[in-house]
Structures are given as C-alpha cells and as structure tokens.
Design a protein around this motif. Structure first.
Motif, mmCIF file in Angstrom:
data_model
loop_
_atom_site.group_PDB
_atom_site.id
_atom_site.type_symbol
_atom_site.label_atom_id
_atom_site.label_comp_id
_atom_site.label_asym_id
_atom_site.label_seq_id
_atom_site.Cartn_x
_atom_site.Cartn_y
_atom_site.Cartn_z
ATOM 1 N N THR A 7 32.286 14.581 15.549
ATOM 2 C CA THR A 7 31.532 13.466 14.959
ATOM 3 C C THR A 7 32.437 12.307 14.551
ATOM 4 N N ASN A 23 31.083 8.807 14.435
ATOM 5 C CA ASN A 23 30.558 8.718 15.794
ATOM 6 C C ASN A 23 29.257 9.520 15.989
ATOM 7 N N ARG A 24 28.187 9.008 15.370
ATOM 8 C CA ARG A 24 26.833 9.554 15.638
ATOM 9 C C ARG A 24 25.900 8.361 15.859
ATOM 10 N N PRO A 25 26.190 7.550 16.874
ATOM 11 C CA PRO A 25 25.456 6.286 16.998
ATOM 12 C C PRO A 25 23.944 6.463 17.154
ATOM 13 N N ASP A 26 23.497 7.587 17.750
ATOM 14 C CA ASP A 26 22.049 7.786 17.912
ATOM 15 C C ASP A 26 21.365 8.053 16.572
ATOM 16 N N LYS A 27 22.142 8.392 15.537
ATOM 17 C CA LYS A 27 21.589 8.606 14.187
ATOM 18 C C LYS A 27 22.175 7.583 13.214
ATOM 19 N N ASN A 29 25.011 6.803 12.694
ATOM 20 C CA ASN A 29 26.233 7.349 12.088
ATOM 21 C C ASN A 29 25.992 7.992 10.715
ATOM 22 N N GLY A 61 29.217 2.009 17.776
ATOM 23 C CA GLY A 61 28.098 1.143 18.176
ATOM 24 C C GLY A 61 28.100 -0.156 17.384
ATOM 25 N N LYS A 63 25.252 -1.383 15.754
ATOM 26 C CA LYS A 63 24.128 -1.495 14.812
ATOM 27 C C LYS A 63 24.510 -1.071 13.399
#
Ligand code: COA
Length: 259
Positions: A7, A23-27, A29, A61, A63
């Motif tokens: 992560t 590094n959890r861009p889909d959540k 982070n 990411g 965002k």
C-alpha cells in the motif's frame, strides 16, 4: 530500498530524498490497517537508513493525498477497539513527526480526516492548487483520533481549529495557506514544489537540520530556551560547524559530511 510494501511506494533519489506515496488510489488512499502497519515499518526503515536526508509524503493519483481513515474499517469497531486504533494512529504519526530529517507533505488533492492529520504530522505542508483539507469527522458522528485535535490548534490557533473541526468544512489550498495550515500553494504539482523546497534544505548540514527540528519541538515549553542553548552548543563539536564557518570565511560553498 530492501523492503517492499503493498500500500506504499518508497523511492529514494540520488540526493537522498525519499518519497513515500500512500498507494490506494481507487480508495482515495484511505488509511486502513495495512497502510498503518506498512507506514510504521517504512518509518523504522527510514530511521535506520542514514543515507536518507529528507522525506516527502504524498498520495497516489491526482485526486487525493489521503481522504481519511478507511470508513469501511471504522464501521466495524467497538469502543475499546476504537481507542486502540486511535492510540496506534497517534503513535505512528508521532514517529513521523519525530523524524530528525525534514519531512514535507506534498498535498496533491483531498487531505481529509486522517489524511489531514497525516499532513499535519509532517513538518511542512506544500499543497497543489486543487487541494482540499479538512477534519470532517463530526459528519460521521466522530472526532479526529490521530492527533488532529492537538496539532490543528498549534497551526491555526484554537478558535480556527474549533471552527473547522466543529463544522467539518473543507478548506481550499489558498484558505489553508492563509490560516497557516499549509506553508505553500504550488504553482504546478505539489510534489515538484516539495522537491524544490527539500533541495534548499538538504544542502545544509544534516546535524544542524536535526538540531533545528529538535529545538523547534521545544518551543513554548519552559525548557525551550535551555534546550536551544544546549543544541546550539552541541554543534560546536561537529566538523560541519567548522566546515560551514571556514567555507564562509574562505568565500566558498561548504561541503557538509554530517560529522
Ligand atoms: N474510507 C474508505 N473509502 C473511501 C474513503 C474513506 N475515507 N474516501 C473515499 N473512499 C472510497 C469511496 O468509497 C469510493 O470507493 P468505491 O469506488 O469502491 O465506491 C472511492 O474511494 C472514490 O470515492 P468517491 O466518494 O466516489 O469520490 P468523490 O470524488 O465523489 O468524493 C471525497 C471524494 C473525498 C469527497 C469523498 O470520497 C469523501 O467524502 N470521502 C470521505 C472523507 C471523510 O469523511 N474522511 C474522514 C474519515 S475519518
């Protein structure tokens, strides 16, 4: 870097600057249990690695820096587990703040809840123009639990800290800068600006940087002035002090060795 994480991304450049990316861009982070365990281990690794001269913390990411503690996980806890979670978060963020190399948060988007607390545990914050910061825990029926109620007032004063934490509202980068929550709003990427700022720090003597960090930590305490004098005096026994003053008198750039 000998250790690898699922992560986190850890990268050390030739000048000794480590970039740690959540590094959890889909959540967005969000900080779950695994991120905390890996962050704890990564910090130990950084402490043990004397080649690392500065640390930049950012999010994967464009965002989010970190959009908070993982709300899915928060939802499953009981009260005693919640206390443990809070104490663990406080301990890991304290370990980050206690590093004696410069630590800059490159806030590249949302820094909410635990993400804002992570940024506040860094020594300095550089934000991208699109960054949004805030402590929205009241909107979940909670309060900040990773040091936010203690660090925010130090940065912005009690009244502003109360306003932001009682309302849970997000502030844009410019307002965050005006209040003292962030140091700088980057013209381009927060990471590039953080790297640029870090350059101006790591060319200085590492022992002097360490003692600055230790002395500023004592600000406001009764022992603060005494600590400053001791830390000032300590540096007289270092080769870096002799090099720094000689270089000035000889009109050349110093070459610091950290000794
Ligand atoms: N915990 C767990 N998951 C989170 C999260 C968090 N703190 N923040 C975002 N996510 C997840 C979302 O659930 C979503 O996952 P999914 O695609 O599997 O449904 C994904 O990240 C993208 O988030 P989404 O809400 O769809 O993006 P958005 O651009 O519409 O909104 C935010 C972004 C940051 C404004 C919004 O996600 C948010 O409010 N997050 C929670 C902030 C918060 O309260 N933090 C404090 C926690 S203590």
């Amino acid at each position: 870097m000998s250790q690898s994480f699922e992560t986190l991304l850890l990268e050390v450049d030739d000048s000794g600057v480590c970039t740690l990316t959540i590094n959890r861009p889909d959540k967005m982070n969000a900080l779950n249990n695994q991120v905390f365990e890996e962050l704890d281990a990564a910090l130990d690794h950084i402490i043990e690695n004397s080649g690392i001269k500065g640390l930049i913390v950012t999010g994967a990411g464009d965002k989010a820096f970190v959009a908070g503690a993982d709300i899915e996980e928060l939802n499953t806890l009981d009260d005693s587990q919640a206390v443990k979670l809070s104490l663990r978060g406080q301990r890991v963020f304290q370990k980050l703040e206690d590093l004696t190399i410069p630590v800059i948060a490159a806030v590249n988007g949302y820094a909410l809840g635990g993400g804002c607390e992570l940024a506040m545990a860094c020594h300095i914050r550089v934000a991208s123009a699109n960054a949004m910061l805030g402590l929205p825990e009241v909107s979940l029926g909670l309060i900040p639990g990773y040091g936010g109620t203690q660090r925010l007032p130090k940065l912005v004063g009690d009244a502003k800290a109360l306003e932001l934490t009682l309302s849970g509202r997000f502030v844009k980068a410019e307002e965050a800068k005006e209040t003292g929550l962030v140091n700088q709003v980057a013209e381009g990427s927060a990471l590039d600006a953080a790297k640029e700022m870090m350059k101006s720090m790591i060319k200085q003597g590492p022992l002097a940087l360490k003692n600055v960090i230790l002395a500023i930590k004592e600000a406001g305490k009764d022992s603060g002035y005494g600590s400053e004098a001791d830390l000032f005096g300590d540096l007289y026994n270092t080769a870096d002090f002799k090099e720094g003053t000689s270089a000035f008198l000889e009109k050349r750039k110093p070459i610091f060795t950290g000794k």
